[in-house]
Scaffold this motif. Structure first.
Motif, PDB file in Angstrom:
ATOM      1  N   GLY A  87      40.718  16.211  21.204  1.00  0.00           N
ATOM      2  CA  GLY A  87      39.695  17.057  21.796  1.00  0.00           C
ATOM      3  C   GLY A  87      38.470  16.312  22.295  1.00  0.00           C
ATOM      4  O   GLY A  87      37.572  16.916  22.884  1.00  0.00           O
ATOM      5  N   THR A  88      38.404  15.003  22.064  1.00  0.00           N
ATOM      6  CA  THR A  88      37.294  14.200  22.579  1.00  0.00           C
ATOM      7  C   THR A  88      37.624  13.740  24.002  1.00  0.00           C
ATOM      8  O   THR A  88      38.773  13.818  24.441  1.00  0.00           O
ATOM      9  N   TYR A  89      36.601  13.241  24.694  1.00  0.00           N
ATOM     10  CA  TYR A  89      36.775  12.835  26.084  1.00  0.00           C
ATOM     11  C   TYR A  89      36.633  11.321  26.222  1.00  0.00           C
ATOM     12  O   TYR A  89      35.713  10.724  25.667  1.00  0.00           O
ATOM     13  N   GLN A  90      37.554  10.734  26.966  1.00  0.00           N
ATOM     14  CA  GLN A  90      37.422   9.317  27.325  1.00  0.00           C
ATOM     15  C   GLN A  90      36.784   9.253  28.705  1.00  0.00           C
ATOM     16  O   GLN A  90      37.299   9.798  29.679  1.00  0.00           O
ATOM     17  N   ILE A  91      35.632   8.589  28.784  1.00  0.00           N
ATOM     18  CA  ILE A  91      34.864   8.512  30.029  1.00  0.00           C
ATOM     19  C   ILE A  91      35.370   7.348  30.875  1.00  0.00           C
ATOM     20  O   ILE A  91      35.330   6.193  30.446  1.00  0.00           O
ATOM     21  N   ASN A  92      35.848   7.648  32.072  1.00  0.00           N
ATOM     22  CA  ASN A  92      36.339   6.601  32.987  1.00  0.00           C
ATOM     23  C   ASN A  92      35.334   6.268  34.079  1.00  0.00           C
ATOM     24  O   ASN A  92      35.455   5.230  34.725  1.00  0.00           O
ATOM     25  N   TRP A  93      34.408   7.154  34.318  1.00  0.00           N
ATOM     26  CA  TRP A  93      33.422   6.946  35.389  1.00  0.00           C
ATOM     27  C   TRP A  93      32.113   7.590  34.976  1.00  0.00           C
ATOM     28  O   TRP A  93      32.091   8.701  34.462  1.00  0.00           O
ATOM     29  N   LEU A  94      31.013   6.858  35.207  1.00  0.00           N
ATOM     30  CA  LEU A  94      29.686   7.386  34.927  1.00  0.00           C
ATOM     31  C   LEU A  94      28.727   6.805  35.971  1.00  0.00           C
ATOM     32  O   LEU A  94      28.583   5.594  36.081  1.00  0.00           O
ATOM     33  N   SER A  95      28.091   7.677  36.750  1.00  0.00           N
ATOM     34  CA  SER A  95      27.164   7.170  37.766  1.00  0.00           C
ATOM     35  C   SER A  95      26.176   8.255  38.150  1.00  0.00           C
ATOM     36  O   SER A  95      26.390   9.448  37.910  1.00  0.00           O
ATOM     37  N   SER A  96      25.063   7.818  38.733  1.00  0.00           N
ATOM     38  CA  SER A  96      24.156   8.766  39.368  1.00  0.00           C
ATOM     39  C   SER A  96      24.688   9.071  40.757  1.00  0.00           C
ATOM     40  O   SER A  96      25.438   8.271  41.336  1.00  0.00           O
ATOM     41  N   ALA A 128      33.390  15.844  37.007  1.00  0.00           N
ATOM     42  CA  ALA A 128      32.320  16.808  36.751  1.00  0.00           C
ATOM     43  C   ALA A 128      30.999  16.289  37.300  1.00  0.00           C
ATOM     44  O   ALA A 128      30.640  15.136  37.071  1.00  0.00           O
ATOM     45  N   ASP A 129      30.278  17.147  38.007  1.00  0.00           N
ATOM     46  CA  ASP A 129      28.953  16.824  38.548  1.00  0.00           C
ATOM     47  C   ASP A 129      27.899  17.677  37.842  1.00  0.00           C
ATOM     48  O   ASP A 129      28.044  18.906  37.754  1.00  0.00           O
ATOM     49  N   PHE A 130      26.843  17.007  37.372  1.00  0.00           N
ATOM     50  CA  PHE A 130      25.818  17.667  36.572  1.00  0.00           C
ATOM     51  C   PHE A 130      24.429  17.487  37.184  1.00  0.00           C
ATOM     52  O   PHE A 130      24.125  16.449  37.771  1.00  0.00           O
ATOM     53  N   ASP A 131      23.575  18.496  36.993  1.00  0.00           N
ATOM     54  CA  ASP A 131      22.129  18.300  37.058  1.00  0.00           C
ATOM     55  C   ASP A 131      21.700  17.852  35.668  1.00  0.00           C
ATOM     56  O   ASP A 131      22.250  18.318  34.668  1.00  0.00           O
ATOM     57  N   SER A 132      20.738  16.954  35.597  1.00  0.00           N
ATOM     58  CA  SER A 132      20.227  16.556  34.279  1.00  0.00           C
ATOM     59  C   SER A 132      18.745  16.898  34.187  1.00  0.00           C
ATOM     60  O   SER A 132      18.026  16.900  35.189  1.00  0.00           O
ATOM     61  N   TYR A 133      18.310  17.193  32.965  1.00  0.00           N
ATOM     62  CA  TYR A 133      16.912  17.525  32.687  1.00  0.00           C
ATOM     63  C   TYR A 133      16.440  16.685  31.507  1.00  0.00           C
ATOM     64  O   TYR A 133      17.091  16.659  30.457  1.00  0.00           O
ATOM     65  N   ARG A 134      15.326  15.992  31.703  1.00  0.00           N
ATOM     66  CA  ARG A 134      14.780  15.122  30.653  1.00  0.00           C
ATOM     67  C   ARG A 134      14.104  15.957  29.566  1.00  0.00           C
ATOM     68  O   ARG A 134      13.406  16.937  29.856  1.00  0.00           O
ATOM     69  N   ASN A 139      21.031  13.285  39.198  1.00  0.00           N
ATOM     70  CA  ASN A 139      22.306  13.984  39.187  1.00  0.00           C
ATOM     71  C   ASN A 139      23.365  13.003  38.703  1.00  0.00           C
ATOM     72  O   ASN A 139      23.345  11.822  39.068  1.00  0.00           O
ATOM     73  N   ILE A 140      24.289  13.478  37.904  1.00  0.00           N
ATOM     74  CA  ILE A 140      25.236  12.589  37.227  1.00  0.00           C
ATOM     75  C   ILE A 140      26.663  13.030  37.501  1.00  0.00           C
ATOM     76  O   ILE A 140      26.976  14.225  37.460  1.00  0.00           O
ATOM     77  N   ARG A 141      27.525  12.059  37.789  1.00  0.00           N
ATOM     78  CA  ARG A 141      28.966  12.317  37.908  1.00  0.00           C
ATOM     79  C   ARG A 141      29.694  11.630  36.762  1.00  0.00           C
ATOM     80  O   ARG A 141      29.479  10.444  36.492  1.00  0.00           O
ATOM     81  N   ILE A 142      30.549  12.389  36.119  1.00  0.00           N
ATOM     82  CA  ILE A 142      31.352  11.861  35.013  1.00  0.00           C
ATOM     83  C   ILE A 142      32.814  12.190  35.290  1.00  0.00           C
ATOM     84  O   ILE A 142      33.153  13.337  35.585  1.00  0.00           O
ATOM     85  N   LYS A 143      33.667  11.184  35.214  1.00  0.00           N
ATOM     86  CA  LYS A 143      35.112  11.396  35.289  1.00  0.00           C
ATOM     87  C   LYS A 143      35.679  11.105  33.908  1.00  0.00           C
ATOM     88  O   LYS A 143      35.393  10.062  33.317  1.00  0.00           O
ATOM     89  N   PHE A 144      36.482  12.040  33.390  1.00  0.00           N
ATOM     90  CA  PHE A 144      36.965  11.868  32.027  1.00  0.00           C
ATOM     91  C   PHE A 144      38.351  12.480  31.861  1.00  0.00           C
ATOM     92  O   PHE A 144      38.794  13.312  32.655  1.00  0.00           O
ATOM     93  N   VAL A 145      39.039  12.026  30.827  1.00  0.00           N
ATOM     94  CA  VAL A 145      40.308  12.631  30.419  1.00  0.00           C
ATOM     95  C   VAL A 145      40.128  13.174  29.010  1.00  0.00           C
ATOM     96  O   VAL A 145      39.357  12.622  28.213  1.00  0.00           O
ATOM     97  N   GLU A 146      40.801  14.257  28.729  1.00  0.00           N
ATOM     98  CA  GLU A 146      40.702  14.867  27.401  1.00  0.00           C
ATOM     99  C   GLU A 146      41.806  14.301  26.515  1.00  0.00           C
ATOM    100  O   GLU A 146      42.994  14.366  26.855  1.00  0.00           O
ATOM    101  N   LYS A 147      41.419  13.747  25.374  1.00  0.00           N
ATOM    102  CA  LYS A 147      42.385  13.156  24.455  1.00  0.00           C
ATOM    103  C   LYS A 147      42.947  14.216  23.512  1.00  0.00           C
ATOM    104  O   LYS A 147      42.446  15.340  23.447  1.00  0.00           O
ATOM    105  N   GLU A 148      43.968  13.845  22.776  1.00  0.00           N
ATOM    106  CA  GLU A 148      44.659  14.809  21.914  1.00  0.00           C
ATOM    107  C   GLU A 148      43.747  15.376  20.838  1.00  0.00           C
ATOM    108  O   GLU A 148      43.928  16.510  20.401  1.00  0.00           O
TER     109      GLU A 148
END
Length: 249
Positions: free
Chosen positions: A238-247, A167-173, A227-236
């Motif tokens: 319903g929460t997400y395990q984050i495998n990648w987090l970067s600008s 997932a790729d996001f725009d972020s706003y402070r 801009n932020i990229r997050i790679k995640f898997v959905e656990k049983e």
């Protein structure tokens, strides 16, 4: 001599043909692998995922788990210091910190496994001190840091590769100072202030901000963050395990 020359030429031609076959075989294998990746990559409906992920990351704990520490484009979860700091902060948010400012390693690990599925290799860092006797972590004497404001994450693109979402996001402070920062800012209309007895309670209408961003983001450009990229898997659960987090910028 002529026989030897003919044999030599035949040998070289066979060798070239063999190399050509090997090269073609490698190209075929690579193409097949790439086609497999393309087949495993699925574009998802951005609109439905945008609100779902917006709601997920406006939850303070979930947001804090993906708050960037650096802006170098690298996967922060691979950084040992990042894991220790996040584990300590998330343990504090989940009220697993003692009154003396100490967090037990088992509690820190529990938070890290919950959000990232991994633990640090070293707990002793420049900022944090690890006591192996009682397995606790605390801030080193003279060390400290401040955390100001939050961000909201507005999804731009999402794909599914195998079991992993990208997932790729725009972020706003969103600044923390309500009085000075919000009075003359576009965020003013989203602040809810309520007087309860002698207390002033401040809340923020994230749904209303989402609706405003969905119509136009032009008036919020001064608050654009990385801009932020997050790679995640959905656990049983319903929460997400984050495998990648970067600008990404």
């Amino acid at each position: 001599i002529m026989i030897i020359i003919i044999i030599g030429i035949a040998f070289l031609q066979n060798r070239e043909n063999s190399n050509e076959v090997a090269i073609n075989s490698n190209v075929t294998d690579t193409d097949a692998a790439n086609e497999g990746n393309i087949e495993n990559s699925e574009a998802l409906d951005v609109e439905s995922w945008r609100k779902k992920l917006w709601d997920y990351f406006t939850d303070y704990e979930n947001y804090f788990a993906v708050r960037l520490e650096n802006s170098n484009g690298k996967n922060e979860i691979e950084d040992n210091d990042f894991l220790v700091k996040k584990g300590f902060e998330l343990a504090s948010i989940e009220e697993k910190i003692n009154e003396d400012g100490i967090v037990y390693k088992k509690d820190l690990d529990e938070c890290l496994l919950k959000y990232y599925g991994k633990t640090p290799e070293e707990y002793d860092t420049e900022v944090f001190e690890y006591n192996p006797e009682n397995e606790t972590i605390k801030l080193r004497d003279g060390q400290g840091y401040d955390t100001h404001g939050t961000n909201v994450l507005y999804l731009q693109e999402i794909t599914l590769e195998g079991q992993e979402y990208i997932a790729d996001f725009d972020s706003y402070r969103i600044p923390e100072n309500v009085g000075e920062e919000f009075d003359e800012s576009p965020y003013g209309e989203f602040v809810i202030i309520e007087e309860v007895g002698d207390s002033t309670i401040m809340d923020f209408d994230y749904d209303k901000l989402y609706e405003s961003l969905s119509k136009s983001n032009l008036k919020f450009q001064e608050y654009r963050g990385r801009n932020i990229r997050i790679k995640f898997v959905e656990k049983e659960d319903g929460t997400y395990q984050i495998n990648w987090l970067s600008s990404t910028n």
